[in-house]
Design a protein around this motif. Structure first.
Motif, mmCIF file in Angstrom:
data_model
loop_
_atom_site.group_PDB
_atom_site.id
_atom_site.type_symbol
_atom_site.label_atom_id
_atom_site.label_comp_id
_atom_site.label_asym_id
_atom_site.label_seq_id
_atom_site.Cartn_x
_atom_site.Cartn_y
_atom_site.Cartn_z
ATOM 1 N N VAL A 1 -19.497 -35.088 16.588
ATOM 2 C CA VAL A 1 -18.597 -36.011 15.901
ATOM 3 C C VAL A 1 -19.306 -37.340 15.641
ATOM 4 O O VAL A 1 -19.296 -37.877 14.531
ATOM 5 C CB VAL A 1 -17.327 -36.269 16.749
ATOM 6 C CG1 VAL A 1 -16.506 -37.400 16.168
ATOM 7 C CG2 VAL A 1 -16.499 -35.002 16.840
ATOM 8 N N ALA A 2 -19.952 -37.853 16.694
ATOM 9 C CA ALA A 2 -20.572 -39.174 16.596
ATOM 10 C C ALA A 2 -21.684 -39.183 15.545
ATOM 11 O O ALA A 2 -21.799 -40.130 14.752
ATOM 12 C CB ALA A 2 -21.123 -39.586 17.956
ATOM 13 N N ALA B 1 -32.243 -41.055 22.966
ATOM 14 C CA ALA B 1 -31.609 -41.353 24.253
ATOM 15 C C ALA B 1 -30.411 -40.438 24.483
ATOM 16 O O ALA B 1 -30.205 -39.923 25.583
ATOM 17 C CB ALA B 1 -31.182 -42.817 24.296
ATOM 18 N N LEU B 2 -29.624 -40.227 23.448
ATOM 19 C CA LEU B 2 -28.445 -39.361 23.586
ATOM 20 C C LEU B 2 -28.864 -37.934 23.924
ATOM 21 O O LEU B 2 -28.210 -37.258 24.714
ATOM 22 C CB LEU B 2 -27.617 -39.365 22.297
ATOM 23 C CG LEU B 2 -26.998 -40.689 21.882
ATOM 24 C CD1 LEU B 2 -26.213 -40.519 20.587
ATOM 25 C CD2 LEU B 2 -26.094 -41.253 22.961
ATOM 26 N N ALA B 3 -29.958 -37.481 23.324
ATOM 27 C CA ALA B 3 -30.438 -36.122 23.595
ATOM 28 C C ALA B 3 -30.807 -35.977 25.063
ATOM 29 O O ALA B 3 -30.504 -34.965 25.694
ATOM 30 C CB ALA B 3 -31.628 -35.788 22.708
ATOM 31 N N ARG C 1 -19.738 -45.380 21.661
ATOM 32 C CA ARG C 1 -18.381 -45.382 22.177
ATOM 33 C C ARG C 1 -17.868 -43.944 22.324
ATOM 34 O O ARG C 1 -17.311 -43.574 23.361
ATOM 35 C CB ARG C 1 -17.543 -46.159 21.177
ATOM 36 C CG ARG C 1 -16.091 -46.121 21.340
ATOM 37 C CD ARG C 1 -15.486 -46.993 20.251
ATOM 38 N NE ARG C 1 -14.111 -47.261 20.546
ATOM 39 C CZ ARG C 1 -13.094 -46.540 20.097
ATOM 40 N NH1 ARG C 1 -13.303 -45.531 19.331
ATOM 41 N NH2 ARG C 1 -11.870 -46.850 20.427
ATOM 42 N N ALA C 2 -18.087 -43.142 21.301
ATOM 43 C CA ALA C 2 -17.580 -41.769 21.341
ATOM 44 C C ALA C 2 -18.218 -40.977 22.482
ATOM 45 O O ALA C 2 -17.517 -40.329 23.259
ATOM 46 C CB ALA C 2 -17.846 -41.071 20.007
ATOM 47 N N VAL C 3 -19.537 -41.045 22.602
ATOM 48 C CA VAL C 3 -20.171 -40.257 23.661
ATOM 49 C C VAL C 3 -19.777 -40.793 25.029
ATOM 50 O O VAL C 3 -19.607 -40.031 25.987
ATOM 51 C CB VAL C 3 -21.713 -40.178 23.524
ATOM 52 C CG1 VAL C 3 -22.093 -39.478 22.240
ATOM 53 C CG2 VAL C 3 -22.360 -41.541 23.616
ATOM 54 N N ALA C 4 -19.581 -42.115 25.126
ATOM 55 C CA ALA C 4 -19.222 -42.691 26.424
ATOM 56 C C ALA C 4 -17.854 -42.191 26.893
ATOM 57 O O ALA C 4 -17.672 -41.904 28.073
ATOM 58 C CB ALA C 4 -19.227 -44.221 26.348
ATOM 59 N N PHE C 5 -16.902 -42.067 25.970
ATOM 60 C CA PHE C 5 -15.582 -41.549 26.340
ATOM 61 C C PHE C 5 -15.710 -40.190 27.004
ATOM 62 O O PHE C 5 -15.090 -39.902 28.026
ATOM 63 C CB PHE C 5 -14.696 -41.386 25.094
ATOM 64 C CG PHE C 5 -13.885 -42.599 24.767
ATOM 65 C CD1 PHE C 5 -12.932 -43.067 25.644
ATOM 66 C CD2 PHE C 5 -14.065 -43.268 23.560
ATOM 67 C CE1 PHE C 5 -12.168 -44.179 25.338
ATOM 68 C CE2 PHE C 5 -13.313 -44.380 23.237
ATOM 69 C CZ PHE C 5 -12.362 -44.837 24.133
#
Lengths: 338, 527
Positions: free
Chosen positions: B66-67, B463-465, A96-100
């Motif tokens: 943050v995440a 995936a985020l990377a 959710r955080a990264v999507a924002f």
């Protein structure tokens, strides 16, 4: 009042603050596919919570941190007992955080819609998961005398978890709708008001049921009164939203959560994790807390820090107080004094 | 693998990953705040464009920090509940104070900065960014104080009834010398990360402009030149700070955790004077210290450890015996130690990891400083770098301080095993507070559960990377935009049409009318 009780109250306030504040941004995110039919509407909905969601989420970090700091015995019993549900919550909060942020870092129709879905999915997972964790911990977890979970990985997940999950999500969706009605204009405002009008009475039922069950187990006259306040606030909120008084409706709907949470924490006190195995294994504030010295240090830090935090958070809300529309609000570069 | 091993891998992976974001957030945050300040003071447009460009890089990265930080907070309770119970009196309060005094500041004011362009007065808007940056620095301090307490517990006494440490001096915990040293070292390391990013990207764009035949008079030349030079100065100054604080930290470690430092040097037997090892051969990986041979510089280790050229430095073998005598040769035969109950204790950390991570940290830091010097030299007196090797080398070298930071943390965390809370040698033996890592895991959690979370988190992080690197690369290649949102001359995007930032033309119907407005330009920065 001893310091353990003060910190039990502080933890209760932090969790309630989190449910109230992040509640509406969870709700707005969950309503994206319901109300935000067009991209312009979705963009508007996201803008309404854009400056606020990150600050709201800190309430969760602080609430969890305060449990760890004041009642490590609670923290160390609660989290491992619900290991996989908590991991799911983390997963939801991360995506959710990264999507924002990432949604606005690139622009194609497919990109926008993908990250919109991720925001919705992440918020649903987080709201349901945190509701489940709070439901299970206030209505009972299968823990033994050492504070360890009895049974397999899912032994902590029963009907109390389900009730808590539904309660938090249902409350948040109406909360989000009332917030949108208050903060936006145009079609989003109309649709949000319609959603809130239709669902407000129903959406509060799981929350009231949850609070009522905790009260029936260990409540007092005071918690009965608090529960009644919460129940009445549902009617007040519903009445106001039907007559387009969004400000009072938002306040009344907030009282629904304030009253319910006060009922739950007030009735549970001084037990922080009730055991479904044997009530002799219940974890109380006395079993779980740190030393008085540490509580004293934290009390001073909170007494100085918390008013400042509340001050600048309130100020942020004030800076972004204007009703948003899908049209440009202000020309570029113009400075508006705060 | 048992629960302990899986939980340790999970902690290692999530922490190292989180700590890729953190130094960039702290370092770049400081530099963006400086750029923004320069713009407010001088009103020069290049400072504004620098603020916007580097601010965007900062934000794309910030959110991932943050995440992944959330996982860190919850992980102590999830996988390490016995640890949480044991250290709750000190450790928990530091985390809570971090949230209360730092995170609120950081996230609230960052929101104001992102959305406040044109909405709040200019100076107040600048102050919001500084508030957010100061928040991230305070947060680093609390986390490092918490970590340093585990390395060197101070300010506590053991409560005989519970067997757990109780805090008696919060001020001592906050001013732990280990924390002061580690904090200054970490902030300097964060500045190296930011400096390297400014150098690599600044030189890349300078060269690209030169090859495209752009003249220095065109607007964004000043942006890249200033970025590269600022990055060069920051890299060099930060390297000096890293070296000074690192030297001080190493001397402290020789007092507080001698085994960590001796294994970093593969110094097997006590020597006086002790030589510094440059390169080791032999069976480091078997933890057989006696089979290790090194190229060495005589006297140097004595100097690094104690500040003179003759003092004895204790070797791994002697220290291993000392620790066995003091803390037991085997783990107690107690169920709280899990599979380790009754097993012999190896007080020597994994030699290959401590030895090589220490060298990787120092080596990568040096490379980064050299690149900073190259940036200053190649842009001296208005020049533009001509060497493709130099420029692409600098671009690649953006990774070096990241590696140095990660290696530094791996070194400091792996080096204190088998303890999670290391006994403080300044305290009499019978009053020492310590805790073995083997005792720290959650007893009620199964290996299957931790495996599930380890795999899930690793996949998500991977995936985020990929998305983050793609977004950053794309954004960085595109360069700065002018204040009206269009790419500056000379910076026509090279990619596909959808690489265009100017908006309007290629944006899909339905989104074009509302989001490509003046209002969005104010926020082109963010949402």
């Amino acid at each position: 009042m001893d310091l353990q009780t003060v910190w039990f109250a502080a933890v209760a306030v932090l969790w309630t603050g989190f449910l109230l504040l992040e509640g509406f941004d969870f709700g707005v995110a969950a309503l994206l596919p319901v109300i935000g039919r067009k991209e312009a509407d979705r963009h508007l909905m996201l803008r309404s919570i854009g400056p606020l969601w990150d600050g709201n989420e800190v309430w969760l970090i602080t609430a969890a941190g305060a449990v760890f700091a004041a009642f490590p015995g609670w923290y160390a019993t609660w989290l491992p007992a619900l290991y996989l549900p908590f991991v799911l919550v983390l997963f939801g909060l991360i995506i959710r955080a990264v999507a924002f942020e990432w949604r606005h870092s690139h622009h194609t129709a497919a990109w926008d819609s993908t990250w919109t879905h991720v925001i919705t999915a992440g918020s649903l997972i987080a709201a349901l998961g945190i509701g489940a964790a709070l439901g299970a911990t206030t209505l009972g977890l299968p823990i033994d005398g050492d504070g360890n979970r009895v049974g397999g990985a899912f032994a902590g997940v029963g009907w109390p978890a389900l009730l808590g999950a539904v309660a938090v999500l249902a409350y948040s969706m109406v909360h989000g709708a009332v917030f949108l009605a208050l903060k936006t204009d145009g079609p989003v405002r109309v649709a949000a008001r319609r959603f809130a009008t239709r669902w407000a009475p129903v959406a509060a039922l799981p929350l009231l049921l949850w609070a009522g069950l905790v009260h029936l187990r260990s409540g007092t006259v005071v918690t009965a009164g608090l529960w009644l306040v919460a129940a009445l606030a549902v009617l007040v909120a519903w009445t106001f939203i039907r007559v387009d008084r969004e400000g009072p409706a938002f306040t009344a709907w907030a009282v629904v959560m304030l009253g319910s949470a006060a009922t739950i924490f007030g009735a549970a006190y001084p037990v922080v994790v009730p055991s479904t195995v044997d009530s002799a294994f219940d974890v109380t504030i006395a079993d779980a807390s740190v030393s008085d010295y540490t509580l004293t240090v934290m009390t001073w830090a909170a007494a100085v820090g918390l008013p400042i935090v509340l001050g600048y958070q309130a100020w942020t809300y004030w800076v972004f107080r204007k009703r948003l529309t899908a049209e440009p609000v202000e020309p570029a570069g113009e400075t508006v004094s705060a | 693998m048992d629960v302990l091993d899986v939980a340790r891998w999970q902690f290692g992976i999530t922490t190292v990953y989180h700590f890729l974001m953190v130094p960039l957030t702290i370092g770049l945050g400081i530099l963006v705040a400086v750029m923004h300040t320069m713009w407010v003071r001088t009103d020069k447009p290049e400072w504004l464009r620098m603020t916007r460009f580097w601010g965007r890089v900062y934000l794309i990265n910030f959110v991932l920090g943050v995440a992944t930080g959330l996982v860190q907070e919850f992980q102590f309770g999830l996988a390490w509940s016995e640890y949480s119970r044991f250290v709750g009196d000190v450790f928990g309060s530091l985390l809570a104070l971090e949230a209360l005094l730092a995170f609120f500041l950081e996230s609230t004011f960052l929101g104001l900065w992102i959305f406040g362009w044109g909405r709040i007065p200019k100076k107040l808007h600048l102050a919001s960014l500084w508030a957010a940056v100061i928040g991230s620095i305070i947060s680093a301090y609390f986390i490092i104080a918490a970590n340093s307490w585990m390395q060197h517990p101070v300010g506590v006494v053991t409560n005989d009834a519970t067997g757990r440490p109780e805090q008696v001096d919060f001020f001592a915990v906050l001013t732990n010398n280990t924390a002061l040293a580690a904090f200054s070292h970490t902030i300097a390391g964060a500045l190296m990360v930011a400096g390297a990013a400014l150098v690599g990207i600044g030189l890349y764009h300078l060269r690209k402009r030169r090859l495209a035949g752009r003249s220095p008079e065109e607007t964004d030349h000043a942006v890249w030149r200033r970025s590269a030079r600022l990055g060069g100065y920051v890299s060099l100054i930060a390297f000096v700070l890293v070296a000074i604080t690192g030297d001080y930290q190493a001397k402290l470690m020789y007092e507080q955790q001698p085994l960590k430092m001796s294994s970093a040097e593969a110094l097997c037997t006590t020597e006086a004077p002790a030589p510094f090892s440059i390169f080791a051969f032999g069976k480091l990986s078997d933890n057989e210290c006696d089979d290790v041979h090194s190229w060495t510089v005589p006297y140097l280790l004595s100097y690094l450890a104690h500040g003179d050229f003759s003092t004895a430095v204790p070797g791994v073998n002697e220290l291993q015996e000392e620790y066995s005598a003091a803390y037991g040769a085997t783990y107690p035969d107690d169920p709280s130690f899990g599979d380790k109950a009754g097993e012999p204790i190896d007080y020597t950390p994994v030699l290959a990891v401590t030895y090589w991570s220490f060298r990787l940290m120092i080596g990568m830091g040096m490379v980064s400083a050299a690149v900073g010097a190259y940036a200053l030299w190649s842009t001296r007196r208005g020049r533009v770098p001509t060497s493709a090797i130099g420029v692409y080398g600098s671009l690649l070298a953006i990774g070096t301080p990241f590696l140095a930071n990660a290696a530094g943390w791996i070194f400091t965390e792996m080096g204190r095993q088998p303890f999670v809370v290391y006994p403080n040698p300044d305290v009499p033996r019978e009053e020492q507070v310590y805790f073995f890592t083997a005792q720290a895991v959650s007893p009620g959690v199964s290996a299957a559960e931790v495996w599930t979370s380890l795999i899930a988190l690793t996949l998500v992080y991977g995936a985020l990377a990929v998305v983050e690197l793609w977004l950053l690369t794309r954004f960085v290649r595109r360069g700065v935009t002018t204040s009206d949102g269009a790419p500056t001359p000379g910076h026509t995007p090279e990619g596909s049409p959808d690489d265009d930032v100017s908006g309007g033309a290629d944006v899909t119907p339905g989104s074009a009318s509302t989001r490509r407005s003046d209002e969005d330009d104010v926020l082109s920065f963010a949402y």
